[in-house]
Design an enzyme around this catalytic site. Sequence first.
Site, mmCIF file in Angstrom:
data_model
loop_
_atom_site.group_PDB
_atom_site.id
_atom_site.type_symbol
_atom_site.label_atom_id
_atom_site.label_comp_id
_atom_site.label_asym_id
_atom_site.label_seq_id
_atom_site.Cartn_x
_atom_site.Cartn_y
_atom_site.Cartn_z
ATOM 1 N N SER A 137 -29.671 21.151 -1.526
ATOM 2 C CA SER A 137 -30.912 21.560 -0.872
ATOM 3 C C SER A 137 -32.152 21.168 -1.655
ATOM 4 O O SER A 137 -33.148 20.731 -1.069
ATOM 5 C CB SER A 137 -30.912 23.078 -0.652
ATOM 6 O OG SER A 137 -29.797 23.491 0.085
ATOM 7 N N HIS A 201 -35.830 25.245 -3.693
ATOM 8 C CA HIS A 201 -36.268 24.475 -2.530
ATOM 9 C C HIS A 201 -37.737 24.083 -2.671
ATOM 10 O O HIS A 201 -38.109 22.914 -2.478
ATOM 11 C CB HIS A 201 -36.100 25.302 -1.249
ATOM 12 C CG HIS A 201 -34.677 25.599 -0.913
ATOM 13 N ND1 HIS A 201 -34.320 26.453 0.108
ATOM 14 C CD2 HIS A 201 -33.509 25.174 -1.459
ATOM 15 C CE1 HIS A 201 -33.008 26.531 0.177
ATOM 16 N NE2 HIS A 201 -32.492 25.759 -0.759
#
Length: 249
Positions: A137, A201
């Site tokens: 991610s 992220h």
Amino acid sequence: MLGPVRQGAQMFPIRDHNPSQRTPHVRNWLIGLNIGVFLLTWPGLGGLGWLWEWLALYPVAVVNGVRLHGLLTHMFVHAGILHLAGNMLFLWVFGDNLEDQMGHRGFLAFYLACGLAAAFGQIGADPASGIPMVGASGAIAGVMGGYLLLFPHARVDVVAIIFVIVRIFVIPAWVLLVAWFGVQLIQSLSMPGDGVAYIAHAAGFVAGVVLTLPLFILRGGPAFWARTQGRPPHRAAEYAPSRIPRVRR
């Protein structure tokens, strides 16, 4: 899993309208490697649990100078099939045009650098954590950040699932990507203990923008947007209109 997600509502891209003209070998290789490692370590297939644990990133271990390999290897391990599928979908949609601009080697270096930035962001936020961090991610968030800088007005087909209604619609890339980044910031403050590395992220996304900036300047900066209308610099693909109807339980 990447993507703006809310209880009862989900939104994720399925394609953009400017697929790359050259084969994105590195993007495809990364997707294949992630799938291969998942199959190798998935308990449902009798996978190697010890290998999953060895490849994961443990912030407290890195802070103490051990298991440093996890800084890289965690990017290729996933916690479940939905985690894998969501990440690979975003990489598939946004990775090809970035690889087209950066070249194969440049894109690979960029991808890994964004993953490292994401890892260090998460470690900085919680250096004493012994919870394993896994997933692509952070690196893919960097791809999204780079895509936002180079192609903010690229058209993206998005599937929205709102409770029992399913719709596909077209939006500019910047709407999806800015909304996604905002969700990471909000959830990092409001849901810090839900097991999702929101800080990673966000850190990967910011790293993607910063690392793409030299290329953006080399292409002419705002003049690049003027030449391309903020889209990948080649003819858009023509897709048939979506026939997905409203779906009710």
